[in-house]
Structure formats: C-alpha cells, structure tokens
Design a protein around this motif. Structure first.
Motif, PDB file in Angstrom:
ATOM      1  N   ARG A  62       0.803  -1.217   0.000  1.00  0.00           N
ATOM      2  CA  ARG A  62       0.000   0.000   0.000  1.00  0.00           C
ATOM      3  C   ARG A  62       0.843   1.278   0.000  1.00  0.00           C
ATOM      4  O   ARG A  62       0.325   2.365   0.271  1.00  0.00           O
ATOM      5  CB  ARG A  62      -0.983  -0.032   1.159  1.00  0.00           C
ATOM      6  N   HIS A 147      -5.288  -3.562  -5.391  1.00  0.00           N
ATOM      7  CA  HIS A 147      -4.250  -4.209  -4.580  1.00  0.00           C
ATOM      8  C   HIS A 147      -4.413  -5.712  -4.718  1.00  0.00           C
ATOM      9  O   HIS A 147      -5.317  -6.288  -4.137  1.00  0.00           O
ATOM     10  CB  HIS A 147      -4.378  -3.788  -3.115  1.00  0.00           C
TER      11      HIS A 147
ATOM     12  N   SER B  26      -3.518   9.490   0.103  1.00  0.00           N
ATOM     13  CA  SER B  26      -3.928   8.138  -0.273  1.00  0.00           C
ATOM     14  C   SER B  26      -2.798   7.440  -1.007  1.00  0.00           C
ATOM     15  O   SER B  26      -1.818   8.058  -1.409  1.00  0.00           O
ATOM     16  CB  SER B  26      -5.169   8.212  -1.150  1.00  0.00           C
ATOM     17  N   CYS B  27      -2.930   6.122  -1.177  1.00  0.00           N
ATOM     18  CA  CYS B  27      -1.888   5.370  -1.859  1.00  0.00           C
ATOM     19  C   CYS B  27      -2.120   5.401  -3.348  1.00  0.00           C
ATOM     20  O   CYS B  27      -1.434   4.699  -4.076  1.00  0.00           O
ATOM     21  CB  CYS B  27      -1.871   3.946  -1.369  1.00  0.00           C
ATOM     22  N   GLY B  29      -4.564   4.119  -4.934  1.00  0.00           N
ATOM     23  CA  GLY B  29      -5.485   3.058  -5.310  1.00  0.00           C
ATOM     24  C   GLY B  29      -6.902   3.594  -5.387  1.00  0.00           C
ATOM     25  O   GLY B  29      -7.608   3.405  -6.377  1.00  0.00           O
ATOM     26  N   CYS B  30      -7.310   4.306  -4.343  1.00  0.00           N
ATOM     27  CA  CYS B  30      -8.656   4.867  -4.324  1.00  0.00           C
ATOM     28  C   CYS B  30      -8.801   5.926  -5.411  1.00  0.00           C
ATOM     29  O   CYS B  30      -9.862   6.082  -5.984  1.00  0.00           O
ATOM     30  CB  CYS B  30      -8.952   5.480  -2.972  1.00  0.00           C
ATOM     31  N   GLY B  65      -8.062   8.511   1.027  1.00  0.00           N
ATOM     32  CA  GLY B  65      -6.846   8.331   1.822  1.00  0.00           C
ATOM     33  C   GLY B  65      -6.951   8.876   3.229  1.00  0.00           C
ATOM     34  O   GLY B  65      -7.746   9.763   3.518  1.00  0.00           O
ATOM     35  N   GLY B  92     -12.840   4.712   0.677  1.00  0.00           N
ATOM     36  CA  GLY B  92     -11.796   3.769   1.046  1.00  0.00           C
ATOM     37  C   GLY B  92     -11.648   3.587   2.542  1.00  0.00           C
ATOM     38  O   GLY B  92     -12.117   4.395   3.347  1.00  0.00           O
ATOM     39  N   ALA B  93     -10.984   2.496   2.886  1.00  0.00           N
ATOM     40  CA  ALA B  93     -10.785   2.172   4.293  1.00  0.00           C
ATOM     41  C   ALA B  93      -9.948   3.244   4.984  1.00  0.00           C
ATOM     42  O   ALA B  93     -10.173   3.577   6.149  1.00  0.00           O
ATOM     43  CB  ALA B  93     -10.110   0.814   4.417  1.00  0.00           C
ATOM     44  N   CYS B  94      -8.970   3.784   4.259  1.00  0.00           N
ATOM     45  CA  CYS B  94      -8.093   4.781   4.855  1.00  0.00           C
ATOM     46  C   CYS B  94      -8.871   6.024   5.230  1.00  0.00           C
ATOM     47  O   CYS B  94      -8.711   6.573   6.313  1.00  0.00           O
ATOM     48  CB  CYS B  94      -7.004   5.183   3.870  1.00  0.00           C
ATOM     49  N   VAL B 100      -5.044   0.570   6.842  1.00  0.00           N
ATOM     50  CA  VAL B 100      -3.765  -0.032   7.219  1.00  0.00           C
ATOM     51  C   VAL B 100      -2.808   0.984   7.806  1.00  0.00           C
ATOM     52  O   VAL B 100      -1.838   0.622   8.458  1.00  0.00           O
ATOM     53  CB  VAL B 100      -3.032  -0.679   6.027  1.00  0.00           C
ATOM     54  N   GLY B 123     -13.820  -0.256   1.538  1.00  0.00           N
ATOM     55  CA  GLY B 123     -13.104  -1.075   0.560  1.00  0.00           C
ATOM     56  C   GLY B 123     -11.673  -0.612   0.459  1.00  0.00           C
ATOM     57  O   GLY B 123     -11.367   0.515   0.817  1.00  0.00           O
ATOM     58  N   CYS B 124     -10.821  -1.480  -0.023  1.00  0.00           N
ATOM     59  CA  CYS B 124      -9.421  -1.067  -0.156  1.00  0.00           C
ATOM     60  C   CYS B 124      -8.884  -1.540  -1.481  1.00  0.00           C
ATOM     61  O   CYS B 124      -8.243  -2.546  -1.555  1.00  0.00           O
ATOM     62  CB  CYS B 124      -8.584  -1.623   0.980  1.00  0.00           C
ATOM     63  N   PRO B 125      -9.080  -0.802  -2.535  1.00  0.00           N
ATOM     64  CA  PRO B 125      -9.996   0.331  -2.667  1.00  0.00           C
ATOM     65  C   PRO B 125     -11.392  -0.156  -3.015  1.00  0.00           C
ATOM     66  O   PRO B 125     -11.550  -1.279  -3.468  1.00  0.00           O
ATOM     67  CB  PRO B 125      -9.395   1.073  -3.862  1.00  0.00           C
TER      68      PRO B 125
END
Ligand code: SF4
Lengths: 396, 146
Positions: A62, A147, B26-27, B29-30, B65, B92-94, B100, B123-125
């Motif tokens: 991540r 992911h 955010s990473c 992904g989202c 994020g 997203g979960a973040c 995480v 969700g992730c994402p």
C-alpha cells in the motif's frame, strides 16, 4: 519583465496527488522551478517495523496503488533472500504475469492522464476503456482490481487455472489490437505531435547526470531496464526488447510507453501458456534470520529499490523504499525550465509521477552513536551533487 | 410556497451535483478507482456528477486516503472554500478510519477526525460500482431532505 511566481499544488486540478511546484515565470515562459514534496508522507517504513514480516508485505503493497505489485515483489524478494528460501518456478512466473499486467495497466492509465493534460479527452476515455480489460484480467487472477495481494513470502497466494488462462489470453489479443491503434494515433495524429514534440526536453547527457530511470531515461536514449540489466524472477529466459527513443521529449515518453505495452503482451504470451508445474509457495518460518538485502525491480515508472534488514526476530528491523519517481524529480525541475506555463502539467505528468511512492523518510536513524538528522544528510547530499555539477539546494 | 422552493432546490442539487476530488494522503489506489468511475465502463456522469477542479464550484467533496499531517490544513481550507450545502464522501478504508495506515506517525486518521462526513464507501480500494452506489445513495438522501 518582472518575474512572477506561480504555485502549482498541493491541491491542483492538474495534479492527481499532492505535490507542490513553484514556477517562476517571465511572461509565459518558465525560467525556474522548485519543488516541495512530503505532503503524502505517512510513515509506512516505521510502521512496517511494528508489523511482522507477513503483515508488512501488505502494508508495503500500500505504498502505492498503481505499482503495488512492484513494491510487494521487491519486499518479499528481500525477505526470501535473507531467509534463504527457494521460490518455486511457478510462483516466479505468476509474479511476472501480474507484474507485466500491472505495467500495461499503468501505461494505459498514463496515456489517459497525459491525453487529459493536453485536452484530448477522447483519448483519455478510450485508453481507460481499454484498460478495463487488464483490470478484468487482474481481477480474474487475484480477485481484486487494484491491490492484488498476490505475493506472500516464499511464493504467491493464488494459482492461475487453465480456464482463467484462456480468458486472459483472449483479452490480450483485444489489447494488442487496441495498442496498435494507439501506435497509429501516436505516430500520425498531428494534434498529439504539436503538443508533445519538443516539449520538456531532457537530453541524454542531462538524463545521465540526473540519474533518470524508467521510461523517462529510455525516452532519452538510455537503454536502462532492470529486467535486462539485473534480471530476477524468470526475466532472463524471456525474449523482449528494451524500447528506447532518441527524441528526448514528451513525445518520446509517449512512444516508449505505448511500445512497451506491446512488449509486455509479448512477455505474457511467452509466460502464460507455459507456466511451470509445481507448488506456488514454500513454507516460511515466522522468524527470519538476521541479515540484510537490497533488491531492484523494474516498476512501470522505473527502477524500484528496496532494502530490508532483519535482526532475527519476527518483525523487520528496517525497511527502506526508494521509488522511481524520486529519482526522476530532479529531471522534472530541469525540463520545466524554458518551457511554457501551459505545458507544465504535461511535463510533470510525462514522468508519470507517483507522490505516494516518493514521500519517504524525514529522519535517518543509525545506531545510537551516529544519529544523523535529515538536515545534515541533506547538506552532505547537496555538496556531493554540487561536485557532479547539479544544484539540489533549491529542492526542499 | 416554501416547500416548493425547497423542492426546486432539491431537484437542482440532485440533478447536477459537481464533485471535487481531494487526495489527502492516499496510496493512489482509491484515486484511480475514483477516476475509473468517470470513464466509459462505469460513467458516473449518467447521474449528472462531474469532477471539477475548484472547490468553489463543487457540492461534493470526495476525499481519498487517510489524512496525512501535512495535508490536514489544506483539507480544511478546501472544505471551508466550498459553499453550502456541501457533502463529504470518504472513499476507502483509509479515509473511513485510517485503514492499514492507522497509527502511522505521519497520519492523523480518518476524514471524520477533521470534517463531518456524510457517506463512507468502504473497501481497499472500493470498486467503481461501490463508489457509484454510494453517490446514488447520497443523492437519494439529499432528495429526501436528509
Ligand atoms: S483504502 Fe486502500 S486503496 Fe484506498 S488509499 Fe487506503 S490503502 Fe490505498
């Protein structure tokens, strides 16, 4: 003419991620540019030290949502080397499959974003529509779109079945066809040429001096690709070309990326039908023996370097990530100079920046006797590069 | 009379909500899934949603994020620049609670630590479908006057 400073970011429609560029303008021309990073610094490296080795895999994944497989592969390879694990051939091949699919998805994503930056939204929609085929393939293999969490220490977590294989191969044919269309577009469409040729020049000499990597370096006629130079997994048994271009501009970067999609398709065709038989993972001990290792891997954006140190416990003692974008930022500052303000978003986008990968540590820790603050490290680095003829003092 | 005015306002709001996307650490992904929801396969514009660059034009703030400490002031500023009524979607979960990245030293936590959140998309994402579903639910809520 008076100089004016225009800030770009951290929140800006042209940047999908937070970063800040200070552009100093004389009229429409950019005469100088400085950049500021760190808006996305979260502290993942420190967090990895409080997770065990397996948990850290999914945390490290991540670091970045676009090249997540590259980061995870780099990390697990390090741990496997320290632990002396032999990864099964099938697992290695599956890692290559996911890695190459990721490259295709990342390059198509880039093509869309770059097209959007030059106002060619039709191409943006086209390339993202085609990207969905890759996303489907990745979902078939891993169960998730972004992911994939395919890697685990000692192998991969899921196998590819025969039916999935056929489906993915079918999708590849569609993709190949579409990529050929993009190649035609890139080589014939006059609007694309007008916006990308001669923009963001980075001559080979400058690229070498600034240690550019990935498609940015290859577009400056430097045939640098970790998959060829330092092959891991099964890359040394595969037949593929390192695409380069000597045009040294944004067009070259476009050219390199579109042709790389074709090369990735070629690699997938060589791996997918011939997946070696056998197990997909070996058992891992919870405690990893003391040791350290560095791995390089060719992520879609360039060379990704990871370092892992273990002191014999269940958690990593140190994890360090050097993402490709960080290596390319000094080139961006150079490329912006002398170009028009309107081209700035495109030039920045041309390296396919990933800020979440880049924003790493602010403090470097040694043993208790030699704690080195970032400040001192920075001064030393600036002096070192000054001798090489590059001035980093304006980058904050 | 007042209720008609309210009805018209609700109709206008739910027919063309403009959104701004803010990456608070955010990473990516989202973010790519948020952008993917605009593209032909998913096409969130069917519901009148358009992504806009400036917070002053936007009704919905899409935050992706966990909030990094560097970004928290910027997020507040963007939020304050938006005119009322405004809605916040945490993707997203973040964004929902740190995900995480919970407990990382550079991370403040979920979006609701800083600004009120109207809708969480987990969700992730989250898949683009989930995001679209969330936005449609939000629009339903706005229509119902919630
Ligand atoms: S929820 Fe997952 S995909 Fe989204 S920003 Fe967090 S880690 Fe990335």
């Amino acid at each position: 003419m008076p100089k004016i400073t225009v800030p770009l970011g951290p929140q800006h429609p042209a940047l999908k991620e937070p970063g800040n560029f200070m552009l100093i303008l004389e009229g429409e021309e950019i005469v100088d540019a400085t950049l500021r990073l760190g808006y996305n610094h979260r502290g993942i490296e420190t967090a990895a030290e409080s997770r065990n080795f397996v948990q850290a895999t999914y945390l490290i994944e991540r670091v970045c949502g676009i090249c997540s497989h590259a980061h995870a592969t780099c990390y697990v390879t390090n741990v496997e080397h320290i632990a002396g694990l032999e990864v099964p051939k099938r697992a290695q091949a599956i890692r290559v499959v996911v890695g190459e699919l990721e490259r295709i998805h990342s390059h198509l994503l880039w093509l869309g974003v770059a097209a959007h930056e030059i106002g060619f939204d039709t191409l943006f929609m086209y390339s993202w529509r085609d990207r969905e085929h890759v996303m489907d393939a990745l979902e078939t293999i891993s169960g998730n779109r972004v992911h994939y969490s395919m890697n685990t220490i000692g192998g991969v977590r899921r196998d590819i079945s025969k039916e999935d294989l056929d489906e993915i191969l079918k999708k590849l044919s569609v993709l190949e066809e579409r990529t050929k269309y993009y190649i035609k577009l890139a080589t014939q469409e006059p609007t694309l040429h007008a916006r990308t040729k001669g923009v963001g020049m980075l001559p080979t000499k400058e690229a070498l001096k600034r240690d550019a990597c990935g498609p940015l370096a290859r577009a400056s006629a430097i045939a640098r690709d970790v998959r060829k130079d330092d092959p891991s997994l099964v890359y040394n048994q595969l037949d593929f070309k390192v695409i380069t271009s000597d045009s040294c501009d944004v067009f070259g970067r476009l050219y390199v990326r579109v042709f790389e999609i074709l090369e990735s398709v070629k690699i997938l065709r060589q791996v997918l039908p011939y997946l070696p038989e056998g197990p997909i993972a070996v058992k891992t001990p919870p405690k990893i023996p003391a040791g350290e290792w560095v791995t390089r891997y060719e992520a879609p954006r360039g060379e990704d370097v990871h370092y892992v140190k273990s002191d014999g416990g269940t958690n990593p003692a140190r994890v360090k990530v050097r993402a490709p974008t960080l290596a390319n930022f000094e080139s961006v500052a150079y490329m912006l100079k002398g170009d028009q303000l309107a081209d700035a978003p495109l030039i920045i986008a041309a390296i396919d920046p990933c800020f979440s990968c880049t924003d790493r540590a602010t403090l470097v820790r040694g043993g208790s006797s030699n704690v080195e603050l970032m400040k001192d490290l920075r001064t030393r680095a600036i002096e070192y590069y000054k001798k090489k003829g590059i001035d980093f003092s304006k980058v904050s | 009379m007042k209720s008609i005015r309210k009805q018209v306002a609700a109709w206008a709001r739910t027919s063309s909500p403009w959104a701004i996307h803010f990456n608070s650490g955010s990473c990516n992904g989202c973010d790519i899934e948020t952008v993917a929801s605009l593209t032909p396969r998913f096409d969130v514009e069917r519901f009148g949603v358009m992504l806009h660059g400036t917070p002053r034009h936007a009704d919905i703030l899409i935050v992706t994020g966990a909030i990094s400490k560097q970004q928290q002031d910027r997020l507040l500023r963007i939020y304050n620049q938006m005119s009322n009524p405004k809605f916040v979607v945490a993707v997203g979960a973040c964004a929902a609670g740190g995900g995480v990245l919970q407990g990382c030293y550079g991370v403040l936590g979920g979006v609701d630590k800083l600004i009120p959140v109207d809708l969480y998309v987990p969700g992730c994402p989250p898949r683009p479908e989930a995001l679209i579903d969330g936005i449609v639910k939000l629009l339903g809520g706005i229509k119902g006057g919630k």
